[in-house]
Design a protein around this motif. Structure first.
Motif, PDB file in Angstrom:
ATOM      1  N   GLU A  78       0.852  -1.173  -0.110  1.00 55.85           N
ATOM      2  CA  GLU A  78      -0.069   0.154  -0.096  1.00 55.85           C
ATOM      3  C   GLU A  78       0.781   1.177   0.257  1.00 55.85           C
ATOM      4  N   LEU A  79       2.082   0.994   0.631  1.00 54.12           N
ATOM      5  CA  LEU A  79       2.841   2.244   1.008  1.00 54.12           C
ATOM      6  C   LEU A  79       3.620   2.858  -0.299  1.00 54.12           C
ATOM      7  N   VAL A  80       4.174   1.717  -1.143  1.00 52.93           N
ATOM      8  CA  VAL A  80       5.056   1.983  -1.956  1.00 52.93           C
ATOM      9  C   VAL A  80       4.424   3.069  -3.299  1.00 52.93           C
ATOM     10  N   PRO A  81       3.366   2.693  -3.586  1.00 52.41           N
ATOM     11  CA  PRO A  81       2.699   3.589  -4.628  1.00 52.41           C
ATOM     12  C   PRO A  81       2.405   5.087  -4.004  1.00 52.41           C
ATOM     13  N   ASP A  82       2.152   5.215  -2.820  1.00 49.60           N
ATOM     14  CA  ASP A  82       1.954   6.564  -2.386  1.00 49.60           C
ATOM     15  C   ASP A  82       3.334   7.078  -2.207  1.00 49.60           C
ATOM     16  N   LEU A  83       4.576   6.410  -1.913  1.00 49.71           N
ATOM     17  CA  LEU A  83       5.743   7.272  -1.910  1.00 49.71           C
ATOM     18  C   LEU A  83       6.374   7.445  -3.455  1.00 49.71           C
ATOM     19  N   THR A  84       5.895   6.620  -4.267  1.00 51.34           N
ATOM     20  CA  THR A  84       6.273   7.030  -5.464  1.00 51.34           C
ATOM     21  C   THR A  84       5.593   8.117  -6.009  1.00 51.34           C
ATOM     22  N   ARG A  85       4.361   8.332  -5.712  1.00 49.07           N
ATOM     23  CA  ARG A  85       3.350   9.453  -6.389  1.00 49.07           C
ATOM     24  C   ARG A  85       3.917  10.755  -5.547  1.00 49.07           C
ATOM     25  N   VAL A  86       4.329  10.576  -4.220  1.00 47.90           N
ATOM     26  CA  VAL A  86       4.256  11.849  -3.505  1.00 47.90           C
ATOM     27  C   VAL A  86       5.845  12.526  -3.418  1.00 47.90           C
ATOM     28  N   LEU A  87       6.634  11.413  -3.429  1.00 51.50           N
ATOM     29  CA  LEU A  87       8.335  11.716  -3.219  1.00 51.50           C
ATOM     30  C   LEU A  87       9.145  11.381  -4.333  1.00 51.50           C
ATOM     31  N   GLY A  88       8.411  10.587  -5.405  1.00 49.53           N
ATOM     32  CA  GLY A  88       9.187  10.318  -6.677  1.00 49.53           C
ATOM     33  C   GLY A  88       9.981   8.814  -6.301  1.00 49.53           C
ATOM     34  N   GLU A  89      10.161   8.215  -7.577  1.00 51.44           N
ATOM     35  CA  GLU A  89      10.385   6.891  -7.642  1.00 51.44           C
ATOM     36  C   GLU A  89      12.066   6.843  -7.348  1.00 51.44           C
ATOM     37  N   ASP A  90      12.687   7.805  -7.387  1.00 48.92           N
ATOM     38  CA  ASP A  90      14.192   7.970  -6.897  1.00 48.92           C
ATOM     39  C   ASP A  90      14.397   8.407  -5.742  1.00 48.92           C
ATOM     40  N   ASP A  91      13.291   8.785  -4.703  1.00 45.73           N
ATOM     41  CA  ASP A  91      13.636   9.049  -3.632  1.00 45.73           C
ATOM     42  C   ASP A  91      14.163   8.012  -2.488  1.00 45.73           C
ATOM     43  N   PRO A  92      15.080   8.244  -1.640  1.00 47.13           N
ATOM     44  CA  PRO A  92      15.637   7.322  -0.799  1.00 47.13           C
ATOM     45  C   PRO A  92      14.557   6.311  -0.178  1.00 47.13           C
ATOM     46  N   SER A  93      13.552   7.108   0.480  1.00 43.11           N
ATOM     47  CA  SER A  93      12.482   6.192   1.145  1.00 43.11           C
ATOM     48  C   SER A  93      11.845   5.385   0.209  1.00 43.11           C
ATOM     49  N   THR A  94      11.383   5.823  -0.893  1.00 43.27           N
ATOM     50  CA  THR A  94      10.806   5.018  -1.955  1.00 43.27           C
ATOM     51  C   THR A  94      11.429   3.735  -2.073  1.00 43.27           C
ATOM     52  N   LEU A  95      12.913   4.113  -2.678  1.00 43.95           N
ATOM     53  CA  LEU A  95      13.696   2.770  -2.794  1.00 43.95           C
ATOM     54  C   LEU A  95      13.919   1.846  -1.379  1.00 43.95           C
ATOM     55  N   ARG A  96      13.825   2.470  -0.414  1.00 44.78           N
ATOM     56  CA  ARG A  96      14.075   1.733   0.911  1.00 44.78           C
ATOM     57  C   ARG A  96      12.827   1.068   1.066  1.00 44.78           C
ATOM     58  N   ALA A  97      11.674   1.668   0.902  1.00 43.78           N
ATOM     59  CA  ALA A  97      10.477   0.757   1.149  1.00 43.78           C
ATOM     60  C   ALA A  97      10.111  -0.485  -0.122  1.00 43.78           C
ATOM     61  N   ARG A  98      10.858  -0.180  -1.265  1.00 41.37           N
ATOM     62  CA  ARG A  98      10.851  -1.419  -2.192  1.00 41.37           C
ATOM     63  C   ARG A  98      11.871  -2.517  -2.006  1.00 41.37           C
ATOM     64  N   HIS A  99      13.085  -2.026  -1.342  1.00 45.58           N
ATOM     65  CA  HIS A  99      13.840  -3.207  -0.722  1.00 45.58           C
ATOM     66  C   HIS A  99      13.213  -3.771   0.475  1.00 45.58           C
ATOM     67  N   TYR A 100      12.566  -3.203   1.283  1.00 41.32           N
ATOM     68  CA  TYR A 100      11.918  -3.931   2.294  1.00 41.32           C
ATOM     69  C   TYR A 100      10.958  -4.849   1.790  1.00 41.32           C
ATOM     70  N   LEU A 101       9.973  -4.380   0.815  1.00 41.04           N
ATOM     71  CA  LEU A 101       8.957  -5.070   0.503  1.00 41.04           C
ATOM     72  C   LEU A 101       9.576  -6.555  -0.352  1.00 41.04           C
ATOM     73  N   ALA A 102      10.696  -6.270  -0.916  1.00 43.99           N
ATOM     74  CA  ALA A 102      11.255  -7.632  -1.650  1.00 43.99           C
ATOM     75  C   ALA A 102      11.847  -8.557  -0.462  1.00 43.99           C
ATOM     76  N   ALA A 103      12.225  -7.908   0.372  1.00 42.36           N
ATOM     77  CA  ALA A 103      12.913  -8.782   1.635  1.00 42.36           C
ATOM     78  C   ALA A 103      11.783  -9.521   2.344  1.00 42.36           C
ATOM     79  N   TYR A 104      10.671  -8.887   2.542  1.00 43.52           N
ATOM     80  CA  TYR A 104       9.667  -9.379   3.602  1.00 43.52           C
ATOM     81  C   TYR A 104       8.719 -10.445   2.561  1.00 43.52           C
TER      82      TYR A 104
END
Length: 556
Positions: free
Chosen positions: A482-508
């Motif tokens: 639910e969070l990754v699309p919101d981060l991408t939309r608000v902060l952008g796909e290159d933002d560190p928080s967006t990339l970190r969230a994608r990393h966490y999603l893959a790991a979990y």
């Protein structure tokens, strides 16, 4: 202007509250969140240029970070009036507060009792100090931008208005003074550097606040004349008469503070708004202590807290030893010394220094005084920074209960303590507690700041990580999807928080029994890191290692 006009598709204007040189203020309703707000319209023709409007937009974004401070009127939103194709007035949407401007209070009061004057300016300094710590300079501090609410026996709560909006006023004002000699608004509170058309920094705000304090104490501004340009000239070249000369009951140290705030050279004024508050403290009346902003701390999207729905584990505490009162200024200097120790990286030593000062602070100021509570928070924070995370959790837990009881759960000190509590709980390995703290915060933060506020998104990221570490990878995946699309939309796909969230999603995803899906996500993430950071970057190499790990597990 027609009634029932709607701005931005959501702000319905109801009645005009005021009109000034820069525009109008309206009472309105936010139809999306069903709440009353104030809308300030800044006419495009008065804004001066697209550059100035762009400055307003930048400062409005910064100002949104001050939401929740008791001495700041919250800025909710801003934009252009779309009815004019983007060329209409800039509008700002603010918290609607019931009160009177300090201008109106001054008209009725004349010189104020010293404790009340000190209290009002101390609160204004608290709001300015919070802004300065966030990198925001007001640039137009004057009685008209200070709102006094909840007046009564306590003297009222001061809220600073027009952060961000003041950037438009001040920029236009300085430019027209220097280029045309035309004065926009009142020159009574302008710093020498602003009169010269120079960049206004924090010291300029403190000069303006000093002029206000001078007027509260003496009944007149430091320089007054029917000729506005003469007033501006006096700001540049003339020292005002000391407040104690005009009013002998003004204590000499207080008169000296006013004089230092009105120094012509910025470097000769108090260094910070916190210093102003500290030097005003001896002149405050005894009685209920008002909320105040925490001293400068690293701000990492700290959430606005509310009391938890489930109680935290309470820790038995012993009553501190009783010591006699001592000189407040000397004691606060010792507290500042501990801050210097911490700034040098000696966190454990600084925590010990503060631990030894706490009984003396309780005795001198009282256990519920802001300086005592701030020192408790600082000691707990430094305890955690020194690696004693469990001990920090115990202290923060006890402090949080006191802050919520005394000042309410959305007070800035409680805000910081909740963030530190969750952080230290996670670092101590109590991920369930950390997840619970963040989980309790999210819906309240959404209600306060809207779903797209950066602090909301950051807290959701913390929550997902702690939920996963607490043994709930499936829950973490659900939250992150639910969070990754919101981060991408608000902060952008290159933002560190967006990339970190994608990393966490893959790991979990992998830890929840889906290694092939984890590998697929890491493959896409590696391509993204390679594009952003380069194929040989440390970031790309870390993702590459995770990719190999989950590819091996998927094959096995």
């Amino acid at each position: 202007m027609a009634e029932e006009r709607v701005l931005g598709g959501r702000y319905r204007l109801l009645s005009q509250l005021g009109r000034g040189g820069m525009g109008e203020v309206w009472q309105a309703v936010d139809e999306l969140l069903d709440r009353s707000v104030a809308v300030k319209l800044i006419r495009a023709g008065r804004a001066g240029s697209e550059e100035v409007a762009a400055r307003f937009r930048r400062e409005a974004r910064l100002t949104a970070r001050l939401a929740g401070h008791p001495n700041v009127v919250i800025l909710h939103d801003f934009g252009y009036d779309g009815a004019h194709g983007g060329s209409g007035p800039v509008y700002a949407v603010m918290e609607l507060v019931a009160g009177r401007s300090l201008t109106a209070v001054l008209r009725e009061s004349g010189p104020m009792p010293v404790p009340r004057a000190a209290d009002l300016v101390s609160q204004a300094a608290s709001g300015l100090g919070a802004a300065h710590a966030a990198g925001i300079v007001h640039r137009d501090v004057k009685p008209g931008n200070l709102m006094v609410v909840e007046e009564g026996s306590g003297g009222g709560t001061v809220k600073v208005l027009d952060f961000g909006i003041a950037a438009l006023t001040a920029a236009t004002q300085s430019r027209r003074i220097t280029r045309t000699g035309q004065v926009i608004g009142t020159p009574l509170y302008m710093s020498p550097e602003q009169v010269r058309g120079e960049r206004v920094e924090r010291a300029g705000d403190l000069y303006s606040l000093g002029a206000i304090l001078y007027q509260l104490l003496t009944g007149q501004p430091p320089f007054a004349s029917q000729d506005s340009l003469a007033v501006l000239h006096r700001h540049l070249v003339e020292a005002p008469r000391p407040a104690a000369q005009l009013r002998p009951e003004v204590p000499e140290p207080l008169s000296e503070l006013v004089g230092s705030m009105l120094a012509k050279r910025a470097q000769e004024r108090p260094a910070t708004a916190e210093e102003v508050r500290d030097r005003l403290a001896p002149f405050l009346a005894s009685g209920p202590i008002r909320p105040s902003r925490p001293r400068s701390e690293p701000r990492t999207g700290t959430p606005a807290p509310v009391p938890p729905t489930r109680p935290y584990t309470r820790v038995a505490t012993t009553r501190p030893e009783t010591v006699g009162p001592e000189d407040p200024g000397r004691l606060l200097a010792l507290v500042d010394g501990a801050r210097a120790t911490a700034d040098a990286g000696q966190f454990a030593a600084a925590a010990r220094e503060l631990r030894g000062l706490l009984p003396r602070l309780r005795s001198t100021f009282g256990p519920e005084h802001p300086d005592t509570l701030r020192a408790r928070r600082r000691e707990a924070y430094l305890t955690g920074k020194s690696g004693e995370h469990r001990r920090a959790v115990e202290r923060l837990d006890a402090l949080l209960a006191d802050l919520a009881r005394l000042h309410g759960a959305r007070h800035p000190e409680a805000l910081a303590v909740r963030h530190y509590l969750a952080t230290n709980a996670g670092r101590a390995g109590d991920h369930a507690l950390a997840a619970r703290v963040h989980g309790d915060l999210v819906p309240d933060l959404v209600a306060l700041h809207g779903p797209d506020a950066e602090r909301v998104l950051t807290t959701r990221l913390y929550l997902a990580f702690e939920a996963g570490e607490a043994g709930g990878p499936e829950r973490a995946v659900e939250l992150l999807e639910e969070l990754v699309p919101d981060l991408t939309r608000v902060l952008g796909e290159d933002d560190p928080s967006t990339l970190r969230a994608r990393h966490y999603l893959a790991a979990y995803l992998g830890h929840s029994g889906r290694p092939a899906e984890a590998a697929r996500r890491y493959h896409a993430l590696l391509a993204h890191h390679t594009r952003v950071h380069g194929a040989q970057s440390a970031e790309a190499e870390r993702i590459r290692a995770h990719l190999r790990q989950w590819q091996d597990r998927a094959r096995g």
